[in-house]
Enzyme design. Structure first.
Site, PDB file in Angstrom:
ATOM      1  N   TYR A  99     -17.264  16.816 -14.872  1.00 47.15           N
ATOM      2  CA  TYR A  99     -17.898  15.303 -14.842  1.00 47.15           C
ATOM      3  C   TYR A  99     -18.715  15.505 -13.492  1.00 47.15           C
ATOM      4  O   TYR A  99     -18.333  16.024 -12.384  1.00 47.15           O
ATOM      5  CB  TYR A  99     -16.535  14.773 -14.436  1.00 47.15           C
ATOM      6  CG  TYR A  99     -16.921  13.240 -14.072  1.00 47.15           C
ATOM      7  CD1 TYR A  99     -17.930  12.536 -14.908  1.00 47.15           C
ATOM      8  CD2 TYR A  99     -16.562  12.930 -12.885  1.00 47.15           C
ATOM      9  CE1 TYR A  99     -18.197  11.143 -14.556  1.00 47.15           C
ATOM     10  CE2 TYR A  99     -16.769  11.284 -12.451  1.00 47.15           C
ATOM     11  CZ  TYR A  99     -17.624  10.661 -13.316  1.00 47.15           C
ATOM     12  OH  TYR A  99     -17.935   9.472 -12.852  1.00 47.15           O
TER      13      TYR A  99
ATOM     14  N   LYS B 200      -9.422   6.272 -18.560  1.00 48.83           N
ATOM     15  CA  LYS B 200      -9.734   6.784 -19.946  1.00 48.83           C
ATOM     16  C   LYS B 200      -8.597   6.588 -20.979  1.00 48.83           C
ATOM     17  O   LYS B 200      -8.306   5.452 -21.281  1.00 48.83           O
ATOM     18  CB  LYS B 200     -10.416   8.359 -19.838  1.00 48.83           C
ATOM     19  CG  LYS B 200     -11.320   8.320 -18.609  1.00 48.83           C
ATOM     20  CD  LYS B 200     -12.624   7.676 -18.897  1.00 48.83           C
ATOM     21  CE  LYS B 200     -13.698   7.414 -17.873  1.00 48.83           C
ATOM     22  NZ  LYS B 200     -13.399   8.075 -16.607  1.00 48.83           N
TER      23      LYS B 200
ATOM     24  N   ASP C  46      -8.211  18.947 -14.266  1.00 52.62           N
ATOM     25  CA  ASP C  46      -8.518  17.659 -14.532  1.00 52.62           C
ATOM     26  C   ASP C  46      -8.303  17.346 -15.969  1.00 52.62           C
ATOM     27  O   ASP C  46      -8.832  18.189 -16.956  1.00 52.62           O
ATOM     28  CB  ASP C  46      -9.968  17.390 -14.263  1.00 52.62           C
ATOM     29  CG  ASP C  46     -10.221  15.886 -14.639  1.00 52.62           C
ATOM     30  OD1 ASP C  46      -9.746  15.257 -15.473  1.00 52.62           O
ATOM     31  OD2 ASP C  46     -11.399  15.196 -14.061  1.00 52.62           O
TER      32      ASP C  46
ATOM     33  N   ARG D 194       0.611  -1.098   0.072  1.00 46.61           N
ATOM     34  CA  ARG D 194      -0.062   0.074  -0.010  1.00 46.61           C
ATOM     35  C   ARG D 194       1.029   1.184  -0.016  1.00 46.61           C
ATOM     36  O   ARG D 194       0.507   2.437  -0.624  1.00 46.61           O
ATOM     37  CB  ARG D 194      -0.791  -0.050   1.191  1.00 46.61           C
ATOM     38  CG  ARG D 194      -1.428   1.138   1.375  1.00 46.61           C
ATOM     39  CD  ARG D 194      -2.862   1.387   2.477  1.00 46.61           C
ATOM     40  NE  ARG D 194      -2.548   0.510   3.642  1.00 46.61           N
ATOM     41  CZ  ARG D 194      -1.899   0.940   4.645  1.00 46.61           C
ATOM     42  NH1 ARG D 194      -1.043   1.987   4.594  1.00 46.61           N
ATOM     43  NH2 ARG D 194      -1.827   0.087   5.617  1.00 46.61           N
TER      44      ARG D 194
HETATM   45  C1  PLP Z   1     -13.277  14.123 -16.568  1.00 43.76           C
HETATM   46  C2  PLP Z   1     -13.310  13.182 -15.778  1.00 43.76           C
HETATM   47  N1  PLP Z   1     -12.726  13.260 -14.595  1.00 43.76           N
HETATM   48  C3  PLP Z   1     -12.701  12.087 -13.549  1.00 43.76           C
HETATM   49  C4  PLP Z   1     -13.560  10.965 -13.673  1.00 43.76           C
HETATM   50  C5  PLP Z   1     -13.733   9.874 -12.652  1.00 43.76           C
HETATM   51  O1  PLP Z   1     -12.836   8.866 -12.711  1.00 43.76           O
HETATM   52  P1  PLP Z   1     -12.935   7.504 -12.447  1.00 43.76           P
HETATM   53  O2  PLP Z   1     -14.085   6.970 -13.079  1.00 43.76           O
HETATM   54  O3  PLP Z   1     -11.577   6.872 -12.815  1.00 43.76           O
HETATM   55  O4  PLP Z   1     -13.132   7.632 -10.940  1.00 43.76           O
HETATM   56  C6  PLP Z   1     -14.057  10.721 -14.918  1.00 43.76           C
HETATM   57  C7  PLP Z   1     -14.947   9.725 -15.160  1.00 43.76           C
HETATM   58  O5  PLP Z   1     -15.652   9.489 -16.130  1.00 43.76           O
HETATM   59  C8  PLP Z   1     -14.023  11.775 -15.970  1.00 43.76           C
HETATM   60  O6  PLP Z   1     -14.674  11.990 -17.119  1.00 43.76           O
END
Ligand code: PLP
Length: 387
Positions: free
Chosen positions: A107, A204, A179, A55
């Site tokens: 998101y 992604k 992000d 961890r």
């Molecule tokens: C722009 C964006 N940020 C963060 C996330 C969250 O990521 P995770 O699904 O890996 O927790 C997503 C998920 O779709 C996203 O599209």
């Protein structure tokens, strides 16, 4: 063991393959192995060979962290169990009573995490249109400690000027988090534009094959890196070694995949713009996009995500989602296969009724790596039935 390459002066594609990492020091394996060990032998009490307990750190994770940090131009990078786990660690840098400004388009899970998990713990959260710098200035309060940027935004593909927002935020004493999930470091490197922290859902484009869930945070600030490292270990939302391996494998082909994602997206954009069933196409490469000039400055290309609205409203949007054959109806994005979704009822259902609600006539596409003509034909057959 050969020395790791010095990243200065090397191109992005070289760093994607070699940056921060190299053949495994114990065996020479050219790929860092999946180290399936939860604990590591110590030579004497307190004397270990870099790893104690998985961890806190393990070689598969360390290799991914070093590799991806280099791509973001960051000295420090930390991998997490999901994008939201990385976001959660970053929001824990704030204290009860601090104020956070988010974009009105982001998101849905980010908005939910900030307002429904950190909100009850004392975080004050406001959403503002961060493409409008006057709206950002108006949203900033004396207790504002963090500005959260998503660019391009999910799902409306708005563009936020990272350098301009960073300037305003820093004058107000606030940190800037970007992000970078939609863009990836291949398209834009937020730390080089003035941001303090970059966060990713590696689920992604970075993983790129719809086979892993993961997250990542990078920074150039040693104190922030230290605090995030503490949270990574103390809260324990860490990725397993196989997940790290899969994300790192994705990094090696990121450049070539992104080139094709972007090229295919342009072919799809052209077809949608020309179709009478489509009301509006949202993509930063379009000259009429309000963020086009900023995107041209801070991004290498427009990216692989395309959103559009239907002249026939929500019913037409749902019909298109039901009729495509190559575009698979599914949440998520950024992988080899093309996906289609209805944000209002799928990825962004949790923001219904809030400042971040998304239009019901909107369809979002993640354009994959298939033959562009096949993708265009698939969309046309789904749209033709609406006119
Ligand atoms: C722009 C964006 N940020 C963060 C996330 C969250 O990521 P995770 O699904 O890996 O927790 C997503 C998920 O779709 C996203 O599209």
């Amino acid at each position: 063991m050969t020395d790791r390459p010095d990243p200065s002066g090397l191109g992005f594609d070289t760093l994607a393959v070699h940056g921060g990492t190299g053949p495994d020091p114990t065996t020479g394996a050219v790929n860092t192995p999946v180290y399936l060990s939860s604990t590591f032998e110590q030579d004497a009490v307190g004397a270990h060979r870099g790893f104690e307990y998985a961890r806190s750190g393990n070689p598969s994770r360390a290799s991914l962290e070093a590799n991806l940090a280099v791509l973001e131009g960051a000295p420090f990078g930390l991998a997490f169990a999901s994008g939201l786990a990385a976001e959660d660690a970053i929001l824990r840098l704030l204290r009860p009573g601090d104020h956070l400004v988010l974009p009105t388009d982001a998101y849905g899970g980010t908005y939910r995490l900030a307002t429904r998990v950190h909100g009850p713990a004392g975080l004050a959260v406001d959403a503002a249109d961060l493409a409008d710098l006057a709206a950002l200035e108006a949203a900033i309060r004396p207790d504002t400690r963090m500005i959260w940027i998503e660019t391009p935004t999910n799902p409306l593909l708005g563009i936020i000027d990272i350098a301009a927002v960073s300037g305003i935020a820093h004058r107000a004493g606030a940190l800037v988090v970007v992000d970078n999930t939609f863009a990836t470091p291949w398209l834009q490197q937020p730390l080089r534009l003035g941001a303090d922290l970059v966060v990713h859902s590696t689920t992604k484009y970075l993983g790129g094959h719809s086979d892993v869930v993961g997250g990542f945070a990078a920074t150039g600030d040693p104190e922030l890196a230290d605090r995030l490292g503490f949270l990574q270990n103390a809260a324990g939302a860490v990725p397993g070694p196989l997940d790290c391996y899969l994300v790192q494998r994705g990094l090696k082909t990121l450049s070539v995949r992104m080139e094709r994602h972007c090229a295919n997206a342009l072919a799809v954009v052209d077809a949608l713009v020309a179709h009478p069933a489509v009301a509006r196409v949202l993509h930063p490469a379009l000259h009429g996009h309000p963020g086009h000039a900023v995107a041209a400055r801070q991004m290498r290309a427009g990216g692989g995500m395309v959103s559009f609205t239907l002249a026939g409203g929500e019913a037409a949007a749902l019909e298109v989602c039901a009729r495509t054959r190559l575009f698979t109806l599914a949440e998520s994005l950024g992988a080899v296969e093309s996906l289609i979704e209805h944000p209002a009822r799928m990825t962004h259902a949790s923001v219904a009724g809030s400042t971040n609600e998304v239009p019901a006539d909107l369809v979002r596409l993640s354009v994959g790596l298939e033959t562009a003509a096949d993708l265009v034909a698939d969309l046309r057959q789904a749209l033709d039935l609406l006119v």
